[in-house]
Motif scaffolding. Structure first.
Motif, mmCIF file in Angstrom:
data_model
loop_
_atom_site.group_PDB
_atom_site.id
_atom_site.type_symbol
_atom_site.label_atom_id
_atom_site.label_comp_id
_atom_site.label_asym_id
_atom_site.label_seq_id
_atom_site.Cartn_x
_atom_site.Cartn_y
_atom_site.Cartn_z
ATOM 1 N N PHE A 110 0.821 -1.203 0.000
ATOM 2 C CA PHE A 110 0.000 0.000 0.000
ATOM 3 C C PHE A 110 0.858 1.257 0.000
ATOM 4 N N THR A 111 1.959 1.228 0.751
ATOM 5 C CA THR A 111 2.812 2.410 0.849
ATOM 6 C C THR A 111 3.631 2.621 -0.419
ATOM 7 N N VAL A 112 4.171 1.536 -0.981
ATOM 8 C CA VAL A 112 5.055 1.666 -2.145
ATOM 9 C C VAL A 112 4.268 2.097 -3.378
ATOM 10 N N TYR A 146 0.455 9.331 3.512
ATOM 11 C CA TYR A 146 0.499 10.763 3.236
ATOM 12 C C TYR A 146 1.631 11.449 3.987
ATOM 13 N N ARG A 147 1.888 11.056 5.212
ATOM 14 C CA ARG A 147 2.983 11.664 5.958
ATOM 15 C C ARG A 147 4.326 11.329 5.330
ATOM 16 N N GLN A 148 4.460 10.139 4.788
ATOM 17 C CA GLN A 148 5.706 9.760 4.125
ATOM 18 C C GLN A 148 5.940 10.578 2.864
ATOM 19 N N ASN A 149 4.885 11.061 2.243
ATOM 20 C CA ASN A 149 5.004 11.840 1.002
ATOM 21 C C ASN A 149 4.871 13.336 1.233
ATOM 22 N N MET A 326 -5.209 17.237 5.503
ATOM 23 C CA MET A 326 -3.767 17.358 5.314
ATOM 24 C C MET A 326 -3.483 18.044 3.977
ATOM 25 N N SER A 327 -2.360 18.723 3.913
ATOM 26 C CA SER A 327 -1.990 19.453 2.697
ATOM 27 C C SER A 327 -0.501 19.299 2.449
ATOM 28 N N ARG A 328 -0.144 19.476 1.194
ATOM 29 C CA ARG A 328 1.258 19.420 0.779
ATOM 30 C C ARG A 328 1.480 20.420 -0.335
ATOM 31 N N SER A 329 2.525 21.223 -0.207
ATOM 32 C CA SER A 329 2.861 22.207 -1.227
ATOM 33 C C SER A 329 3.974 21.663 -2.106
#
Length: 418
Positions: A110-112, A146-149, A326-329
């Motif tokens: 799932f993570t990969v 999501y935290r890993q990315n 959650m957000s990511r820039s």
């Protein structure tokens, strides 16, 4: 990266992929949450039904071009996973990850595979500056993905349910809303100001809403009407207008189910300075729902709106779910201010940056001292010349002086020359 994950091919979804994803079943199509897995199966059925029109709309620029933004990961002819994204605002500066699922039957991690799908979207959709998603707090695998990315928590979301009995009790009294008006495109400026004032700066810059986000074009109106007809729902929107300040201080958007097959849902926004509007708007929505089958009402609140949660608890609402936004820039820094257009700059604003920051400081060397410095420099150069050249220069100067004196002595009046 594991060797088996390097030969994964990610591409847009095709019609034949729907059969492969549907054959996976709910047991192998992992999303980290059983509820999400059921929603994914329902989503695949809707895509199968409307794949032709959605594919046609994605071929040319139009407001509905990104409705079929679904990508699949394939390895050795087998589907490993899928991801669905969509624009969050009108300018498409922020995109939302709606769902992501991995096929556990082919031994995919799932993570990969999820990380590969996310990175593909980050690189493929170049117009997206910020990515947004919402995850259930109990979905540990999705939170880790999501935290890993690079995703960071933005706000906590609590979902509430108001029972039909509580709604019937609220509908018995008359709400105090003298300036309740229906929502139209002419009110987009007022709704934009209300939305801006109702959220903190960090959330505001991630959402990046503009006035166009509160307007509906004819194509969107037709699509929304078709969706409401298919889902047997009806949308009622209204806002409260403050005549003294000429501003909108509260609004709601109620999605009522006409056949009672699913709960009613609503979105509620109130200006932070007018928290007394919460019970009044809840009463107004309860009165509107009396014309529809009796069912519960679902609402949501974020952690920066404590007054809303207090009102929900007072009326007897029940918390049914907790989520994490959650957000990511994809930029190194988010800009709080809007981009400045060169066309909007005035001439004084341009010249202001060319003016000196302070008064010039006068130097210590005056004009007379500068002339004396150059005279000393010329004298030094003359003395440094060769002796023969100096003598030659002196003899030449003496000759010129004598000739000039002789010429002056030979000058006599014309009468004496005769």
């Amino acid at each position: 990266m594991p060797a088996h994950s390097q030969n994964v091919v990610i591409r847009p979804i095709q019609y034949r992929d729907l059969d492969a994803l549907a054959a996976c079943g709910e047991g192998t199509l992992e999303s980290g949450d059983p509820v999400d897995a059921a929603e994914i199966s329902q989503f695949l059925a809707q895509v199968r039904q409307w794949y032709g029109p959605l594919k046609f709309l994605s071929l040319f620029p139009n407001p509905l071009q990104k409705l079929l933004s679904v990508y699949v990961a394939e390895r050795e002819g087998k589907i490993c996973g899928m991801i669905q994204v969509s624009p969050f605002n009108h300018t498409r500066s922020t995109w939302e990850i709606q769902r992501i699922a991995i096929n556990g039957a082919v031994g995919s991690s799932f993570t990969v595979v999820g990380s590969q799908l996310l990175r593909y979207c980050f690189e493929k959709l170049w117009e997206a500056r910020t990515w947004l998603t919402e995850v259930n707090v109990n979905n540990k695998s999705a939170l880790a993905l999501y935290r890993q990315n690079g995703f960071q928590p933005l706000a906590q979301v609590t979902y509430w349910s108001i029972a039909s009995e509580v709604l019937s009790e609220l509908a018995t009294r008359e709400p105090d809303l003298p300036n309740l008006l229906p929502v139209s495109n002419a009110d987009a400026q007022l709704l934009y100001q209300l939305d801006t004032a109702a959220m903190p700066p960090l959330v505001r810059q991630v959402f990046d809403h503009q006035i166009q986000d509160f307007k509906t074009n004819p194509v969107q109106s037709m699509t929304q009407g078709m969706s409401q007809w298919m889902n047997r729902a009806e949308v009622i929107s209204a806002y409260v207008f403050e005549p003294q300040r000429k501003a909108a201080i509260g609004r709601f958007e109620l999605r009522a189910c006409r056949d009672g097959s699913r709960p009613h849902s609503a979105q509620l926004i109130v200006h932070p300075a007018y928290t007394w509007l919460y019970p009044e708007l809840l009463t107004q929505m309860a009165q509107v729902l009396r014309a529809y089958p009796s069912n519960e009402l679902h609402l949501s609140s974020r952690d920066y709106q404590p007054e809303r949660e207090e009102v929900f608890a007072q009326v007897g609402a029940v918390q049914i779910e907790h989520g994490l936004m959650m957000s990511r820039s994809v930029w190194h820094k988010l800009r709080e201010s809007k981009a400045i257009s060169l066309e909007g700059l005035q001439l004084p604003d341009v010249l202001q940056g060319l003016q000196p920051s302070g008064k010039p400081v006068p130097g210590r060397i005056s004009w007379a001292a500068d002339q004396a410095f150059h005279a000393d420099a010329n004298r030094s150069q003359y003395r440094a010349a060769k002796p023969g050249q100096a003598k030659e220069h002196s003899s030449e100067s003496d000759r010129l002086a004598n000739s000039s004196e002789a010429g002056l002595g030979d000058r006599r009046p014309l009468d004496s020359a005769d």
